[in-house]
Design a protein around this motif. Structure first.
Motif, PDB file in Angstrom:
ATOM      1  N   LYS A 137     -52.955 -34.465   6.625  1.00 24.91           N
ATOM      2  CA  LYS A 137     -53.868 -35.606   6.626  1.00 24.91           C
ATOM      3  C   LYS A 137     -55.248 -35.206   7.161  1.00 24.91           C
ATOM      4  O   LYS A 137     -56.274 -35.594   6.604  1.00 24.91           O
ATOM      5  CB  LYS A 137     -53.275 -36.743   7.459  1.00 24.91           C
ATOM      6  N   THR A 138     -55.257 -34.424   8.243  1.00 23.54           N
ATOM      7  CA  THR A 138     -56.539 -33.992   8.813  1.00 23.54           C
ATOM      8  C   THR A 138     -57.320 -33.158   7.807  1.00 23.54           C
ATOM      9  O   THR A 138     -58.530 -33.325   7.643  1.00 23.54           O
ATOM     10  CB  THR A 138     -56.297 -33.178  10.104  1.00 23.54           C
ATOM     11  N   THR A 192     -58.689 -35.568   5.049  1.00 22.08           N
ATOM     12  CA  THR A 192     -59.801 -36.423   5.494  1.00 22.08           C
ATOM     13  C   THR A 192     -61.054 -35.585   5.775  1.00 22.08           C
ATOM     14  O   THR A 192     -62.164 -36.042   5.549  1.00 22.08           O
ATOM     15  CB  THR A 192     -59.418 -37.259   6.732  1.00 22.08           C
ATOM     16  N   ARG A 234     -64.533 -36.223   4.025  1.00 21.44           N
ATOM     17  CA  ARG A 234     -65.711 -36.490   4.854  1.00 21.44           C
ATOM     18  C   ARG A 234     -66.885 -35.592   4.455  1.00 21.44           C
ATOM     19  O   ARG A 234     -68.027 -36.025   4.442  1.00 21.44           O
ATOM     20  CB  ARG A 234     -65.351 -36.286   6.325  1.00 21.44           C
ATOM     21  N   TRP A 282     -60.077 -44.406   2.571  1.00 18.82           N
ATOM     22  CA  TRP A 282     -60.624 -43.206   1.930  1.00 18.82           C
ATOM     23  C   TRP A 282     -59.815 -42.919   0.660  1.00 18.82           C
ATOM     24  O   TRP A 282     -58.653 -43.293   0.546  1.00 18.82           O
ATOM     25  CB  TRP A 282     -60.667 -42.007   2.869  1.00 18.82           C
TER      26      TRP A 282
END
Lengths: 156, 68
Positions: free
Chosen positions: A5-6, A9, A13, A121
């Motif tokens: 997930k990090t 994202t 971003r 997102w």
């Protein structure tokens, strides 16, 4: 850090152009399949190399499954010179595909994907047709299981 | 045009029969965000398990030769 997930994202971003492929895509398409790495097909443009560099350098990317200490710097130049990269990062393992076997480059992967929105997102995720092409091309034992899951998902 | 079936397709069909229908339906009912959370949890459990095993192995290695 939440693995997978990090990474996703962070790429979102920094406005990296990519399509989620592999086990994560199959999971997001509806099959409860565990995986430890994120596979993405990325656009091979100068702007995208720079976005990838901006996104990944803070996560200390290094080549996976090579002798420790082998010199490696992930930057726009390296990305332009190479094609597919298997990386470890502080947020988990990441495979970058400039060309996804069975599918093609980013444009082809994007054409076989659709957007999924999660908590505000959005990412493009390879659809079942694209996953089937990629899995047939890969042809490992675990890909046969994934192909069975794709067949099953088509039936529901 | 339809792709011709191969022996690989027969193997895939066999595997497909073994996929748990209830588990499949349960995951399909989850939203994409919930599917991702499921995946993150599974990955975290696996990585924690691996770390625990590696730590156990290190402690074992540090213990020196075993005596009866």
């Amino acid at each position: 850090l939440q693995v997978i997930k990090t990474l996703m994202t962070t790429l979102v971003r920094e406005r990296v152009e990519f399509v989620v492929v592999g086990g994560v895509a199959l999971n997001l398409r509806g099959y409860a399949r565990a995986t430890l790495d994120l596979d993405v097909c990325y656009a091979r443009t100068q702007e995208n190399y720079e976005s990838l560099e901006r996104a990944l350098v803070p996560l200390h990317p290094r080549l996976r499954d090579v002798a420790p200490g082998l010199p490696f710097t992930l930057d726009a130049r390296t990305l332009k010179s190479g094609l597919n990269f298997t990386l470890s990062t502080d947020a988990g393992d990441l495979d970058l595909f400039g060309e996804l076997p069975g599918v093609g480059g980013f444009a082809q992967a994007r054409a076989l994907s659709s957007p999924l929105t999660m908590d505000g997102w959005t990412v493009h995720v390879l659809d079942l047709d694209g996953l089937e092409k990629a899995k047939r091309a890969a042809g490992r034992a675990k890909d046969l299981l994934d192909l069975a899951a794709i067949e099953k998902l088509r039936g529901v | 045009m339809e792709r011709e079936r191969s022996s690989l397709d027969d193997v895939i069909d066999l595997f497909a029969k073994d996929i748990d229908e209830a588990q499949l339906q349960a995951h399909l009912r989850r939203t994409p965000a919930e599917r991702l959370e499921w995946l993150v949890q599974m990955a975290t459990f696996t990585l924690e398990g691996r770390r625990a095993l590696a730590g156990h192995q290190d402690a074992d290695d540090d213990a020196g030769p075993r005596t009866r």
